[in-house]
Write an enzyme that holds these catalytic residues in place. Structure first.
Site, short mmCIF file in Angstrom:
data_model
loop_
_atom_site.label_atom_id
_atom_site.label_comp_id
_atom_site.label_asym_id
_atom_site.label_seq_id
_atom_site.Cartn_x
_atom_site.Cartn_y
_atom_site.Cartn_z
N ASP A 1 0.83 -1.20 0.00
CA ASP A 1 0.00 0.00 0.00
C ASP A 1 0.86 1.25 0.00
O ASP A 1 1.99 1.25 0.51
CB ASP A 1 -0.90 0.02 1.24
CG ASP A 1 -2.27 -0.56 0.96
OD1 ASP A 1 -2.58 -0.79 -0.22
OD2 ASP A 1 -3.02 -0.78 1.92
N ARG B 1 -1.44 -0.85 -8.52
CA ARG B 1 -2.82 -0.53 -8.17
C ARG B 1 -2.94 0.99 -8.22
O ARG B 1 -2.20 1.70 -7.54
CB ARG B 1 -3.12 -1.05 -6.76
CG ARG B 1 -4.48 -0.67 -6.19
CD ARG B 1 -4.61 -1.25 -4.78
NE ARG B 1 -5.94 -1.09 -4.23
CZ ARG B 1 -6.31 -0.09 -3.45
NH1 ARG B 1 -5.43 0.84 -3.10
NH2 ARG B 1 -7.54 -0.02 -2.98
#
Length: 302
Positions: free
Chosen positions: A125, A175
């Site tokens: 992340d 992502r």
């Protein structure tokens, strides 16, 4: 109603924690791994892939970071042993990024090695800009050796145009999300400070860059207008469904996620679990003010 939801989202610090906890049950699988596994299994039955996230970030000490790493190993073991269609998402600060980079990298490598051995993907992340460069450098070191690792990038940051180039050159899976952390205006693309829709052209540009270079991209958004633009891009460039996937949060925009799945696209649901439900809920409510509408209706009924 949208304005009221937005006002409610900014009023979250004054809303009783008990009420936010009640509402958050729709968006968080539960307190423990068993809760998460049950949620993942049900989503898999419906046809969705899943990313599991252990709630919590910014470990306050190295023992807490080690405990989080151990929990991720438990998650990976459960995925492997129970045959779940799931990956994991990891916040480096939860593994001690801001405490000791070496310890953080050791924990991250342990997770990625185990995951790679069992063909389980791991997404690193992206957090606030104080972490961005550290996380990109960490990813660069690990991705050279481990292919099952991807990285999240935030479209609202100006620097993403530069950061994405090294990733697409190496065909590193990524992502793309809009971005959720409160940053200085100088760090953001024009208009993003006060208008989330201003991020859309930049988001679309990053997705297009991935398509142009044959880089797999996870498209993480609930914005209907943006998704429509992505679909038009897919059609106009004849992009295969194996080149990307859509990602959405548990409990958010379920009719849209079902529609995309029904159209034949891969859809991955982000399933968080753990005891740090409050911090996660506040961030998500601010990102998606529609959730605040549920809280408002609960207040009226109570």
């Amino acid at each position: 109603m949208q304005l009221l939801n937005t006002l409610m989202a900014h009023a979250m610090p004054w809303i009783p924690r008990s009420l936010i906890q009640k509402i958050s049950r729709r968006y968080i699988a539960g307190d423990n791994l068993d809760d998460a596994v049950a949620c993942v299994r049900q989503l898999n039955i419906l046809g969705f892939d899943v990313t599991i996230d252990v709630l919590g970030e910014s470990a306050s000490n190295l023992q807490q970071a080690a405990d989080t790493a151990c929990e991720y190993m438990r998650v990976l073991t459960a995925i492997q042993e129970q045959g779940l269609k799931a990956s994991v998402s990891v916040k480096p600060t939860a593994l001690g990024l801001l405490l000791d980079m070496q310890h953080c990298e050791q924990h991250m490598e342990q997770i990625v090695v185990f995951a790679g051995h069992h063909q389980i993907s791991v997404c690193m992340d992206m957090e606030d800009v104080a972490c961005t460069q550290k996380e990109i450098e960490l990813f660069a070191r690990l991705s050279v050796r481990y292919s099952k690792l991807s990285l999240a990038l935030q479209a609202y940051l100006l620097r993403t145009y530069q950061d994405i180039e090294a990733l697409v050159q190496n065909r590193s899976s990524m992502r793309i999300c809009k971005g959720i952390y409160l940053e200085e205006r100088s760090q953001l693309v024009d208009g993003a400070w006060h208008d989330r829709s201003a991020i859309n052209p930049h988001f679309l540009a990053h997705v297009a860059r991935c398509f142009d270079t044959g880089t797999f991209v996870a498209i993480a958004t609930h914005d209907c207008a943006l998704i429509a633009q992505v679909l038009e891009l897919v059609r106009s460039r004849d992009i295969g469904t194996d080149a990307f996937e859509f990602q959405m949060l548990l409990g958010v925009c379920e009719p849209l996620r079902d529609k995309l799945l029904g159209m034949g696209f891969s859809v991955r649901i982000y399933v968080p679990y753990g005891k740090d439900w409050y911090g996660y809920s506040i961030r998500r409510i601010k990102e998606n003010p529609q959730i605040a509408g549920h809280i408002l209706r609960s207040l009226i009924r109570s």
